[in-house]
Scaffold this motif. Structure first.
Motif, PDB file in Angstrom:
ATOM      1  N   ASP A  52       0.934  -1.020  -0.176  1.00 40.23           N
ATOM      2  CA  ASP A  52      -0.186   0.160   0.059  1.00 40.23           C
ATOM      3  C   ASP A  52       0.813   1.111  -0.021  1.00 40.23           C
ATOM      4  O   ASP A  52       0.632   2.090  -0.737  1.00 40.23           O
ATOM      5  N   SER A  55       3.467   1.575  -3.029  1.00 37.38           N
ATOM      6  CA  SER A  55       3.161   1.642  -4.370  1.00 37.38           C
ATOM      7  C   SER A  55       2.551   3.026  -4.807  1.00 37.38           C
ATOM      8  O   SER A  55       2.224   3.110  -5.928  1.00 37.38           O
ATOM      9  N   ASP A  56       2.318   3.733  -3.557  1.00 39.36           N
ATOM     10  CA  ASP A  56       1.951   5.174  -3.749  1.00 39.36           C
ATOM     11  C   ASP A  56       2.824   6.115  -3.650  1.00 39.36           C
ATOM     12  O   ASP A  56       3.712   6.225  -2.648  1.00 39.36           O
ATOM     13  N   GLN A  58       3.313   9.148  -3.377  1.00 38.80           N
ATOM     14  CA  GLN A  58       3.395  10.144  -2.408  1.00 38.80           C
ATOM     15  C   GLN A  58       3.561   9.337  -1.033  1.00 38.80           C
ATOM     16  O   GLN A  58       4.474  10.186  -0.282  1.00 38.80           O
ATOM     17  N   GLN A  59       2.887   8.471  -0.709  1.00 37.67           N
ATOM     18  CA  GLN A  59       3.161   7.736   0.407  1.00 37.67           C
ATOM     19  C   GLN A  59       4.587   7.159   0.723  1.00 37.67           C
ATOM     20  O   GLN A  59       5.090   7.021   1.786  1.00 37.67           O
ATOM     21  N   ARG A  60       5.031   6.601  -0.308  1.00 39.01           N
ATOM     22  CA  ARG A  60       6.565   6.169  -0.422  1.00 39.01           C
ATOM     23  C   ARG A  60       7.509   7.251   0.121  1.00 39.01           C
ATOM     24  O   ARG A  60       8.528   6.933   0.860  1.00 39.01           O
ATOM     25  N   GLY A  74      -4.578   1.757  -2.242  1.00 42.21           N
ATOM     26  CA  GLY A  74      -3.896   1.437  -3.198  1.00 42.21           C
ATOM     27  C   GLY A  74      -3.860  -0.174  -3.781  1.00 42.21           C
ATOM     28  O   GLY A  74      -3.360  -0.291  -4.640  1.00 42.21           O
ATOM     29  N   ARG A 157      -9.535   5.465  -0.120  1.00 41.22           N
ATOM     30  CA  ARG A 157      -8.426   6.015  -0.696  1.00 41.22           C
ATOM     31  C   ARG A 157      -8.308   7.395  -1.303  1.00 41.22           C
ATOM     32  O   ARG A 157      -9.487   7.681  -1.721  1.00 41.22           O
ATOM     33  N   VAL A 159      -7.539   9.777  -3.852  1.00 42.23           N
ATOM     34  CA  VAL A 159      -6.654   9.613  -5.290  1.00 42.23           C
ATOM     35  C   VAL A 159      -6.600  11.355  -5.743  1.00 42.23           C
ATOM     36  O   VAL A 159      -7.477  11.964  -5.690  1.00 42.23           O
ATOM     37  N   ASN A 165      -7.779  16.133  -4.397  1.00 37.68           N
ATOM     38  CA  ASN A 165      -7.909  14.979  -3.922  1.00 37.68           C
ATOM     39  C   ASN A 165      -9.336  14.423  -3.749  1.00 37.68           C
ATOM     40  O   ASN A 165     -10.248  15.112  -3.339  1.00 37.68           O
TER      41      ASN A 165
END
Ligand SMILES: [Zn+2]
Ligand SMILES: [Zn+2]
Length: 362
Positions: A52, A55-56, A58-60, A74, A157, A159, A165
């Motif tokens: 999750d 793979s995103d 922004q989150q990574r 995600g 989630r 997007v 968003n």
């Protein structure tokens, strides 16, 4: 909390594609449907969560900077491609679903159609699992609330879109949208709540059915998953060919062969109809292609009461071999009649056509 990269077994520099590949490999190995062990389940959740986040983009980025890694999300899309789940309604869905309808083809004799018939059929179907009685769980256990989606069955989630968003929701991949997870599935049915079985079904096939007609037996189909309502059973009827009788609507048709002398003098014929013996009066002077009707001895009407008729098309049989005595008698007979040469009349495709026209009232 375990390191997301370690969980997925990848380098910190892994490309999005490598992240995806690692996740897919682990998900296949650890998914509760494949690997029901409690250990695997715990790891599966970690793997899913790691994916999750990583793979995103922004989150990574946030995670790499030492942030919380953000909320879940995600993997809805990934699970949709894995399992084809695309439940769009909000909230958890029920494991209980209505069973599928089934279609069975049956052949019936023409004779059975006259009055209808009772049939006992063996049907391959699904019945409620006797061990768990549809609960899907092993004895003494019950589903636990899915802690990935907190029992909602949905993953929310955020997007990023042109409009800013946007929150979207998709079915939770861990519980497949059920909101609960069965940790100890019933061993008999493998957590389906139903098992395959052969079941006897008694069917009343009504009189008057025709080939292609479908009878609906409500609630006689398979039981649904987790003890859901039964589907319906449909029977598609095929009426078998009969060597003597054919059918026109609810009338039964046959050809009655009458010897020439009987056609001249008249006779009474006793024949077997589909519902027993029937007496047919052949009047003196009966011609080929005449139709003799016996009322109300045909097929019982499908809707309402009453029956069709029996209809016999006469075919006069001319003797082909005469002994000398018979030859002499015929000569005598002929000599007593005014000779009448064969004459022309309107063309018909032989007796068969003539009969058909009369049967069908053309
Ligand atoms: Zn069971
Ligand atoms: Zn869930």
């Amino acid at each position: 909390m375990a390191d997301h990269y370690e969980v997925l077994g990848i380098e910190r520099t892994a490309t999005p594609d490598e992240v995806k590949k690692a996740y897919r490999r682990l998900a296949r190995e650890l998914h509760p449907d494949v690997n029901p062990g409690a250990d695997a389940q715990e790891r599966f959740k970690l793997v899913t969560h790691a994916y999750d986040v990583l793979s995103d983009p922004q989150q990574r980025e946030q995670y790499d900077l030492g942030g919380s890694g953000g909320g879940f999300g995600g993997f809805g899309d990934i699970f949709e491609t894995f399992f084809g789940a695309s439940q769009r309604s909000a909230g958890p869905r029920s494991r209980r679903e209505r069973g599928q309808d089934a279609l069975l083809r049956i052949e019936v004799e023409l004779g059975d159609v006259v009055f209808g018939v009772k049939r006992e059929l063996e049907v391959d179907t699904a019945v409620v699992c006797g061990t768990c009685e549809g609960s899907c769980c092993a004895k003494g256990t019950q589903p636990i609330t899915c802690d990935i989606c907190q029992g909602t069955g949905q993953i929310q989630r955020s997007v990023r879109s042109l409009l800013g968003n946007v929150m979207t929701s998709s079915p939770c991949g861990t519980c497949r949208g059920y909101g609960t997870v069965i940790v100890n599935p019933c061993p008999t049915c493998g957590g389906q709540g139903r098992v395959r079985a052969r079941r006897k079904v008694t069917v009343d096939i009504p009189a008057g059915v025709e080939t292609g007609l479908r009878l609906q037996l409500a609630g006689q189909g398979e039981v649904g998953p987790a003890g859901g309502a039964n589907g319906d059973l449909y029977l598609e009827v095929k009426v078998k060919h009969h060597d003597i009788f054919s059918r026109n609507g609810d009338d039964l048709l046959a050809t009655l062969e009458v010897q020439m002398t009987d056609a001249i003098l008249g006779t009474t014929a006793k024949v077997d109809a589909l519902d027993g013996p029937v007496t047919i009066e052949v009047k003196p002077g009966t011609q080929s292609a005449e139709v003799i009707t016996v009322k109300d001895r045909g097929v019982t009407h499908l809707r309402g009461s009453g029956r069709g008729d029996l209809r016999f098309g006469v075919q006069v049989v001319t003797p082909t071999k005469l002994d000398s005595k018979q030859q002499e008698l015929i000569n005598q007979f002929a000599s007593t009649r005014k000779s009448s040469a064969p004459s022309l009349t309107h063309f018909q495709q032989g007796l068969f056509q003539k009969l058909r026209d009369r049967f069908l009232g053309v």
